[in-house]
Design a protein around this motif. Sequence first.
Motif, PDB file in Angstrom:
ATOM      1  N   HIS A 249      31.168  42.206  34.046  1.00  0.00           N
ATOM      2  CA  HIS A 249      30.324  43.327  33.284  1.00  0.00           C
ATOM      3  C   HIS A 249      30.360  44.320  34.443  1.00  0.00           C
ATOM      4  O   HIS A 249      30.484  45.588  34.096  1.00  0.00           O
ATOM      5  CB  HIS A 249      29.216  42.776  33.154  1.00  0.00           C
ATOM      6  N   MET A 250      30.286  44.049  35.688  1.00  0.00           N
ATOM      7  CA  MET A 250      30.027  45.221  36.761  1.00  0.00           C
ATOM      8  C   MET A 250      31.440  45.759  37.239  1.00  0.00           C
ATOM      9  O   MET A 250      31.714  46.129  38.387  1.00  0.00           O
ATOM     10  CB  MET A 250      29.399  44.586  37.928  1.00  0.00           C
ATOM     11  N   LEU A 251      32.437  45.775  36.436  1.00  0.00           N
ATOM     12  CA  LEU A 251      33.870  45.999  36.778  1.00  0.00           C
ATOM     13  C   LEU A 251      33.947  47.567  37.617  1.00  0.00           C
ATOM     14  O   LEU A 251      35.028  47.767  38.225  1.00  0.00           O
ATOM     15  CB  LEU A 251      34.804  46.047  35.497  1.00  0.00           C
ATOM     16  N   PRO A 252      32.893  48.626  37.112  1.00  0.00           N
ATOM     17  CA  PRO A 252      33.132  49.837  37.905  1.00  0.00           C
ATOM     18  C   PRO A 252      32.908  49.502  39.396  1.00  0.00           C
ATOM     19  O   PRO A 252      33.363  50.378  40.162  1.00  0.00           O
ATOM     20  CB  PRO A 252      32.198  50.754  37.060  1.00  0.00           C
ATOM     21  N   ILE A 253      32.147  48.720  39.656  1.00  0.00           N
ATOM     22  CA  ILE A 253      31.896  48.431  41.000  1.00  0.00           C
ATOM     23  C   ILE A 253      32.924  47.552  41.742  1.00  0.00           C
ATOM     24  O   ILE A 253      33.304  47.650  42.798  1.00  0.00           O
ATOM     25  CB  ILE A 253      30.326  47.965  41.173  1.00  0.00           C
ATOM     26  N   SER A 254      32.978  46.320  41.137  1.00  0.00           N
ATOM     27  CA  SER A 254      33.902  45.273  41.538  1.00  0.00           C
ATOM     28  C   SER A 254      35.400  45.564  41.559  1.00  0.00           C
ATOM     29  O   SER A 254      36.040  45.133  42.477  1.00  0.00           O
ATOM     30  CB  SER A 254      33.658  43.965  40.788  1.00  0.00           C
ATOM     31  N   HIS A 255      35.904  46.332  40.420  1.00  0.00           N
ATOM     32  CA  HIS A 255      37.326  46.580  40.246  1.00  0.00           C
ATOM     33  C   HIS A 255      37.408  48.356  40.080  1.00  0.00           C
ATOM     34  O   HIS A 255      38.041  48.562  39.142  1.00  0.00           O
ATOM     35  CB  HIS A 255      37.953  45.682  39.054  1.00  0.00           C
ATOM     36  N   PRO A 256      37.062  48.999  41.095  1.00  0.00           N
ATOM     37  CA  PRO A 256      37.229  50.412  40.724  1.00  0.00           C
ATOM     38  C   PRO A 256      38.784  50.897  40.702  1.00  0.00           C
ATOM     39  O   PRO A 256      38.870  51.768  39.887  1.00  0.00           O
ATOM     40  CB  PRO A 256      36.637  50.908  41.977  1.00  0.00           C
ATOM     41  N   GLY A 257      39.508  50.072  41.413  1.00  0.00           N
ATOM     42  CA  GLY A 257      40.925  50.569  41.671  1.00  0.00           C
ATOM     43  C   GLY A 257      41.558  50.269  40.371  1.00  0.00           C
ATOM     44  O   GLY A 257      42.412  51.056  39.525  1.00  0.00           O
TER      45      GLY A 257
END
Length: 270
Positions: A249-257
């Motif tokens: 759910h937190m992909l903007p933080i965990s997977h920004p690339g």
Amino acid sequence: MKDLPRLAQPVHVRKLGEGPRRVLALHCTIAHSGAWKGLAGLLGQEATFTAPDMLSHGRSPDWDRQGEFYDRITETALAQLTGPMDLIGHSFGAAVALRLAVERPELVRSVVLIEPVFFAVAVQDAPELIARHGQDAQPYMEALSAGDEALAARLFNRMWSTEGSPRWPDLPESTRAAMIRGIHVVPTVDQALFADRVGLLQPGVLDRASMPILLLRGSLTHPVMAAINEGLARRLPDAASAVVEGAGHMLPISHPGEAVAQIRAFWAGG
């Protein structure tokens, strides 16, 4: 053009990046505008992010408990839309972004909805997944009902985190305090998110959001998110959905690339 709202409570607004594309970025519940540093750092030469802190979050004041929280946050976001801008919203921020796209389409050029928690879509399309979400949410809702906001924030964070995310005791004390501060708003938006109080799913309403829209979710997120994204993609006039593998759910933080790669491709095709 309609007048922009005069805010009862001004909020703190962070500026990130220095590129020509003007982006309004709306963060998730119990986070803050700094959550966009990863995306903005990668897009800083292409875009300038305007990122407000929601009431009771970040450097903004505590919500005065007047009116509906969903309405108040929509008003504070609308106040930042000074012309056609690209929207990026995450979780509850994505639900706000969707509402802005419907209600003020003349101010919105494109929209990226990352894990939008507009559960009313799944209420219609996948009631079994809504029931599972309700079971998973019960522990933090019981903690809130008991007045234990620290436990509620801890359980809410656990529910929406993926395996390998920092555990609650490992988070900085300031981060835990910020989450506890904002957790009280979660049940106040149930009528908007689950029962569609605003009426976005009424016939023809989503047709107003005719701009290009990208729906992003992580492959490891709660199963209800797939139903929401796919349901919105079917209902919106010009929407596409994509999945970031290995993200939650937190992909903007965990997977920004990975998120930026999807956003760049979306913008290039718009």
